[in-house]
Write a protein that holds these residues in place. Structure first.
Motif, short mmCIF file in Angstrom:
data_model
loop_
_atom_site.label_atom_id
_atom_site.label_comp_id
_atom_site.label_asym_id
_atom_site.label_seq_id
_atom_site.Cartn_x
_atom_site.Cartn_y
_atom_site.Cartn_z
N GLY A 1 0.79 -1.22 0.00
CA GLY A 1 0.00 0.00 0.00
C GLY A 1 0.83 1.27 0.00
O GLY A 1 0.48 2.24 -0.67
N ASP A 2 1.94 1.28 0.74
CA ASP A 2 2.77 2.49 0.80
C ASP A 2 3.31 2.85 -0.58
O ASP A 2 3.37 4.02 -0.96
CB ASP A 2 3.94 2.29 1.76
CG ASP A 2 3.51 2.44 3.22
OD1 ASP A 2 2.31 2.69 3.47
OD2 ASP A 2 4.38 2.31 4.10
N ALA A 3 3.74 1.83 -1.34
CA ALA A 3 4.27 2.09 -2.69
C ALA A 3 3.18 2.64 -3.60
O ALA A 3 3.42 3.55 -4.40
CB ALA A 3 4.86 0.81 -3.27
N VAL A 4 1.97 2.09 -3.48
CA VAL A 4 0.86 2.56 -4.30
C VAL A 4 0.50 4.00 -3.94
O VAL A 4 0.31 4.85 -4.82
CB VAL A 4 -0.37 1.64 -4.15
CG1 VAL A 4 -1.57 2.23 -4.88
CG2 VAL A 4 -0.07 0.25 -4.67
N VAL A 5 0.44 4.28 -2.64
CA VAL A 5 0.10 5.63 -2.18
C VAL A 5 1.15 6.63 -2.66
O VAL A 5 0.82 7.72 -3.14
CB VAL A 5 -0.04 5.67 -0.65
CG1 VAL A 5 -0.09 7.10 -0.14
CG2 VAL A 5 -1.32 4.93 -0.22
N ALA A 6 2.43 6.28 -2.54
CA ALA A 6 3.50 7.19 -2.98
C ALA A 6 3.37 7.50 -4.47
O ALA A 6 3.51 8.66 -4.89
CB ALA A 6 4.86 6.57 -2.68
N ALA A 7 3.07 6.48 -5.27
CA ALA A 7 2.92 6.70 -6.71
C ALA A 7 1.69 7.56 -7.01
O ALA A 7 1.73 8.44 -7.88
CB ALA A 7 2.82 5.35 -7.43
N LEU A 8 0.60 7.31 -6.30
CA LEU A 8 -0.62 8.10 -6.52
C LEU A 8 -0.40 9.56 -6.13
O LEU A 8 -0.87 10.47 -6.82
CB LEU A 8 -1.77 7.51 -5.70
CG LEU A 8 -2.41 6.23 -6.24
CD1 LEU A 8 -3.36 5.63 -5.21
CD2 LEU A 8 -3.15 6.50 -7.55
#
Length: 299
Positions: free
Chosen positions: A159-166
């Motif tokens: 989730g952290d990687a997805v949030v950072a990209a978003l």
């Protein structure tokens, strides 16, 4: 190769990936932000809160709202009650904070886009102190906000990687939404077939020995007509914009690697390192060598 001018401009003026913090707050609560380089931003995932910025009127933010603070000015977010704000410094790629009491819950994603100080690209010109997009009407921005909220609340692996990209992508969506709601300036320039073509050419080939006559010839109009049209839409004359873009491009090259200054100068259209250094200092207030050293030691 066709250049995406908006992506190119954003990549050039941002110095590093965005920093963000997931805030879970229960009334009473308050947080103070600001005082650092870059654009602050807030996405209200759940609940509501008040934005206070200087002497301006407080703004009520609700779930789905997006705020961009281009000035980086100090401001606070707080529940509608009475709470003394705590200072919050966002300095990690993804972080989490839980604050407040036992009242109504608000979930916010806040952070900063790190922008090159002194950058005066027309993309950023004209942005107000507070860009408030209330329940964004643009489908893709609304979808990005909804997906960001879902990822934060799900706690799924990765989730952290997805949030950072978003969060990184959100800046493009915010700028699109803001400029699409305004029929002048950068949006109008990019929408204009002729001037949009010239901007693409400048961005794709900044080292070309462009002249006003040559640029006007690219779109088959008279020099005076071209200059008036470009200046009206972009906000500055063509060669002024070209020089500014060359310096922004040079700054990006200086941040990226240790290419010798003489090579950087050639890559942005200067055969003389002295002339390049003079133009760079005029734009950023610092010599290119000193700029590179400062970037290397910047935390």
């Amino acid at each position: 190769m066709e250049i995406d001018v908006l992506s190119d401009a954003v990549a050039a003026v941002t110095t590093a990936p965005a920093l963000s913090v997931h805030i879970r707050a229960r009334a009473p609560w308050g947080l103070r932000f600001g005082g650092r380089r870059g654009f602050g931003f807030h996405v209200i995932v759940r609940g509501e809160c008040l934005l206070h910025c200087g002497g301006a009127r407080s703004v009520l933010l609700r779930a789905g709202d997006v705020v961009l603070m281009p000035s980086g000015a100090e401001h606070t977010l707080a529940d509608p009650g009475d709470a003394e704000p705590l200072d919050l410094v966002v300095d990690r790629r993804v972080d989490r904070v839980s604050i407040g009491g036992d009242g109504a819950e608000t979930i916010v994603v806040s952070g900063a886009y790190r922008i090159e100080p002194g950058t005066r690209h027309p993309l950023l010109a004209g942005l107000p102190e507070v860009v408030h997009l209330s329940g964004p009407r643009q489908d893709r921005l609304a979808a990005a906000v909804a997906l960001l909220g879902a990822e934060i609340q799900a706690h799924d692996p990765g989730g952290d990687a997805v949030v950072a990209a978003l969060v990184d992508a959100l800046l493009i969506y915010i700028l699109r939404a803001w400029h699409d709601g305004n029929s002048t300036g950068w949006t109008a320039a990019m929408a204009d077939k002729a001037i949009g073509h010239i901007l693409h050419r400048m961005h794709a080939h900044p080292a070309e020995p462009w002249t006003v006559d040559r640029l006007a010839g690219e779109i088959g109009v008279a020099r005076a007509t071209f200059t008036r049209r470009f200046t009206r839409l972009v906000g500055e004359p063509p060669l002024t914009y070209l020089t500014r873009w060359r310096m922004i491009t040079a700054a990006r090259l200086l941040r990226r690697d240790r290419t010798p200054l003489v090579v950087v100068a050639r890559q942005v259209g200067y055969s003389s390192q002295f002339a390049f250094a003079k133009a760079f200092k005029r734009e950023f207030g610092i010599a290119p060598g000193a700029y590179r050293r400062d970037i290397r030691t910047d935390p």
